[in-house]
Design a protein around this motif. Sequence first.
Motif, PDB file in Angstrom:
ATOM      1  N   LEU A 137      47.865  89.958  45.031  1.00 51.93           N
ATOM      2  CA  LEU A 137      48.527  88.605  45.142  1.00 51.93           C
ATOM      3  C   LEU A 137      49.237  88.549  46.420  1.00 51.93           C
ATOM      4  O   LEU A 137      48.980  87.369  46.954  1.00 51.93           O
ATOM      5  N   TYR A 138      49.952  89.314  46.991  1.00 51.11           N
ATOM      6  CA  TYR A 138      50.729  89.101  48.156  1.00 51.11           C
ATOM      7  C   TYR A 138      49.624  89.042  49.284  1.00 51.11           C
ATOM      8  O   TYR A 138      49.787  88.113  50.114  1.00 51.11           O
ATOM      9  N   LEU A 139      48.436  89.826  49.158  1.00 50.08           N
ATOM     10  CA  LEU A 139      47.541  89.708  50.439  1.00 50.08           C
ATOM     11  C   LEU A 139      46.914  88.398  50.228  1.00 50.08           C
ATOM     12  O   LEU A 139      46.517  87.786  51.440  1.00 50.08           O
ATOM     13  N   SER A 140      46.579  87.860  49.206  1.00 52.84           N
ATOM     14  CA  SER A 140      45.661  86.805  48.808  1.00 52.84           C
ATOM     15  C   SER A 140      46.482  85.525  49.492  1.00 52.84           C
ATOM     16  O   SER A 140      46.182  84.460  50.107  1.00 52.84           O
ATOM     17  N   SER A 141      47.837  85.777  49.255  1.00 50.06           N
ATOM     18  CA  SER A 141      48.587  84.534  49.961  1.00 50.06           C
ATOM     19  C   SER A 141      48.572  84.364  51.608  1.00 50.06           C
ATOM     20  O   SER A 141      48.763  83.271  51.962  1.00 50.06           O
ATOM     21  N   LEU A 142      48.497  85.803  52.163  1.00 54.76           N
ATOM     22  CA  LEU A 142      48.224  85.908  53.327  1.00 54.76           C
ATOM     23  C   LEU A 142      46.869  85.327  53.876  1.00 54.76           C
ATOM     24  O   LEU A 142      46.813  84.803  55.050  1.00 54.76           O
ATOM     25  N   LEU A 143      45.894  85.663  52.978  1.00 50.80           N
ATOM     26  CA  LEU A 143      44.676  85.372  53.595  1.00 50.80           C
ATOM     27  C   LEU A 143      44.036  84.146  53.134  1.00 50.80           C
ATOM     28  O   LEU A 143      43.220  83.356  53.850  1.00 50.80           O
ATOM     29  N   GLU A 144      44.775  83.278  52.282  1.00 52.84           N
ATOM     30  CA  GLU A 144      44.213  82.165  51.645  1.00 52.84           C
ATOM     31  C   GLU A 144      44.152  80.883  52.851  1.00 52.84           C
ATOM     32  O   GLU A 144      43.213  80.241  52.825  1.00 52.84           O
ATOM     33  N   PRO A 145      45.145  80.840  53.715  1.00 55.75           N
ATOM     34  CA  PRO A 145      44.994  79.804  54.969  1.00 55.75           C
ATOM     35  C   PRO A 145      44.163  80.128  55.836  1.00 55.75           C
ATOM     36  O   PRO A 145      43.626  79.283  56.682  1.00 55.75           O
ATOM     37  N   MET A 146      43.305  81.406  55.821  1.00 62.47           N
ATOM     38  CA  MET A 146      42.354  81.750  56.808  1.00 62.47           C
ATOM     39  C   MET A 146      40.804  81.161  56.432  1.00 62.47           C
ATOM     40  O   MET A 146      39.973  81.172  57.099  1.00 62.47           O
ATOM     41  N   THR A 174      36.770  83.190  51.108  1.00 60.29           N
ATOM     42  CA  THR A 174      37.105  83.178  49.569  1.00 60.29           C
ATOM     43  C   THR A 174      37.367  84.798  49.191  1.00 60.29           C
ATOM     44  O   THR A 174      37.196  85.661  49.927  1.00 60.29           O
ATOM     45  N   ILE A 175      38.529  84.736  48.369  1.00 59.04           N
ATOM     46  CA  ILE A 175      39.039  85.751  47.757  1.00 59.04           C
ATOM     47  C   ILE A 175      38.539  85.983  46.427  1.00 59.04           C
ATOM     48  O   ILE A 175      38.862  85.194  45.544  1.00 59.04           O
ATOM     49  N   THR A 176      38.047  87.078  45.914  1.00 57.69           N
ATOM     50  CA  THR A 176      37.626  87.473  44.867  1.00 57.69           C
ATOM     51  C   THR A 176      38.384  88.736  44.203  1.00 57.69           C
ATOM     52  O   THR A 176      38.960  89.547  45.154  1.00 57.69           O
ATOM     53  N   ARG A 177      38.525  89.188  42.866  1.00 59.11           N
ATOM     54  CA  ARG A 177      39.143  90.284  42.451  1.00 59.11           C
ATOM     55  C   ARG A 177      38.041  90.926  41.642  1.00 59.11           C
ATOM     56  O   ARG A 177      37.330  90.282  41.111  1.00 59.11           O
ATOM     57  N   MET A 235      31.072 101.514  35.140  1.00 53.96           N
ATOM     58  CA  MET A 235      32.280 100.595  34.977  1.00 53.96           C
ATOM     59  C   MET A 235      32.471  99.894  36.440  1.00 53.96           C
ATOM     60  O   MET A 235      32.830  98.701  36.468  1.00 53.96           O
ATOM     61  N   LEU A 236      32.358 100.661  37.450  1.00 53.55           N
ATOM     62  CA  LEU A 236      32.152 100.090  38.865  1.00 53.55           C
ATOM     63  C   LEU A 236      31.250  99.209  38.982  1.00 53.55           C
ATOM     64  O   LEU A 236      31.559  97.886  39.786  1.00 53.55           O
ATOM     65  N   ILE A 237      30.202  99.499  38.588  1.00 54.27           N
ATOM     66  CA  ILE A 237      28.867  98.209  38.818  1.00 54.27           C
ATOM     67  C   ILE A 237      29.378  97.064  38.159  1.00 54.27           C
ATOM     68  O   ILE A 237      29.175  95.980  38.711  1.00 54.27           O
ATOM     69  N   ASP A 238      29.665  97.098  36.905  1.00 57.06           N
ATOM     70  CA  ASP A 238      30.087  95.895  36.266  1.00 57.06           C
ATOM     71  C   ASP A 238      31.310  95.270  36.806  1.00 57.06           C
ATOM     72  O   ASP A 238      31.199  94.067  36.760  1.00 57.06           O
ATOM     73  N   ALA A 239      32.213  95.941  37.332  1.00 50.61           N
ATOM     74  CA  ALA A 239      33.705  95.298  37.859  1.00 50.61           C
ATOM     75  C   ALA A 239      33.009  94.614  39.189  1.00 50.61           C
ATOM     76  O   ALA A 239      33.549  93.591  39.457  1.00 50.61           O
ATOM     77  N   ILE A 240      32.154  95.236  40.073  1.00 52.19           N
ATOM     78  CA  ILE A 240      31.826  94.648  41.231  1.00 52.19           C
ATOM     79  C   ILE A 240      30.831  93.444  41.026  1.00 52.19           C
ATOM     80  O   ILE A 240      31.224  92.212  41.643  1.00 52.19           O
ATOM     81  N   GLU A 241      29.874  93.551  40.172  1.00 57.86           N
ATOM     82  CA  GLU A 241      29.079  92.203  39.901  1.00 57.86           C
ATOM     83  C   GLU A 241      29.971  91.339  38.879  1.00 57.86           C
ATOM     84  O   GLU A 241      29.404  90.160  39.044  1.00 57.86           O
ATOM     85  N   GLY A 242      30.861  91.544  38.223  1.00 60.22           N
ATOM     86  CA  GLY A 242      31.650  90.592  37.363  1.00 60.22           C
ATOM     87  C   GLY A 242      32.923  90.016  38.050  1.00 60.22           C
ATOM     88  O   GLY A 242      33.776  89.525  37.460  1.00 60.22           O
ATOM     89  N   ARG A 243      33.128  90.180  39.435  1.00 58.24           N
ATOM     90  CA  ARG A 243      34.243  89.861  39.999  1.00 58.24           C
ATOM     91  C   ARG A 243      34.245  88.276  39.952  1.00 58.24           C
ATOM     92  O   ARG A 243      33.180  87.596  39.803  1.00 58.24           O
ATOM     93  N   ARG A 244      35.632  87.813  40.137  1.00 53.54           N
ATOM     94  CA  ARG A 244      35.808  86.328  40.253  1.00 53.54           C
ATOM     95  C   ARG A 244      36.829  85.876  41.118  1.00 53.54           C
ATOM     96  O   ARG A 244      37.430  86.661  41.733  1.00 53.54           O
ATOM     97  N   ALA A 245      36.951  84.768  41.111  1.00 49.55           N
ATOM     98  CA  ALA A 245      37.985  84.205  42.427  1.00 49.55           C
ATOM     99  C   ALA A 245      39.314  84.483  41.988  1.00 49.55           C
ATOM    100  O   ALA A 245      39.805  84.670  40.577  1.00 49.55           O
TER     101      ALA A 245
END
Length: 200
Positions: free
Chosen positions: A156-165, A168-171, A189-199
């Motif tokens: 959350l902290y990093l996304s607040s610094l990156l958003e003005p740049m 696209t920020i996904t999790r 589990m890692l494949i599902d997590a990467i493929e199912g990432r969201r904004a």
Amino acid sequence: MAVETNGAIARLTTELGKLPGIGPKSAERLTHHLLGADRDSVLALSDALREIKDNIRLCRQCCNLTEGDLCSLCADPRRDATQICVVEQVRDLMALERSGVYHGLYHVLHGRLAPLDNMGPEQLKMDQLLRRVQRGGVREIIMATNPTLEGDGTALYLSSLLEPMGVTITRLARGLPSGSVLEFANSQMLIDAIEGRRAF
């Protein structure tokens, strides 16, 4: 015959006992294993330990561990340089690489925000990430910090610094159980997590 409580054997047992997951009994067993091993094997282990301290440094781009200026991932022209996956530790990067599903670049923070442990932004490799994004060419930042209170806070902290740049920020998707760490997740589990990432 009693074993001396000081000297080389005790010192080795004490040092081995400082390793994570190694208690006094395991340290003692390892010491006796090394005592029984041939000289060349023990010296090879000693040399390998010395080499990692003498030759391993942080990649100048992503802060992964490397023996050169750039790690092998950053130096690979086949990787997608428009994506950066942000992880807490090198072992998290290794877990994602084992899944074989991600083909972008990484950034290793070397920790997560944990104020109670005196881990603030200054102790992490955040400035290096911000400079990479400012140089341009990055389209997406994937927040792959662990799904814990500290990991989420770091993302959350990093996304607040990156958003003005303007990136696209996904999790990572929550295919990973909350409270777990990437290092222990299986490949699916890692494949599902990467493929199912969201904004984020």
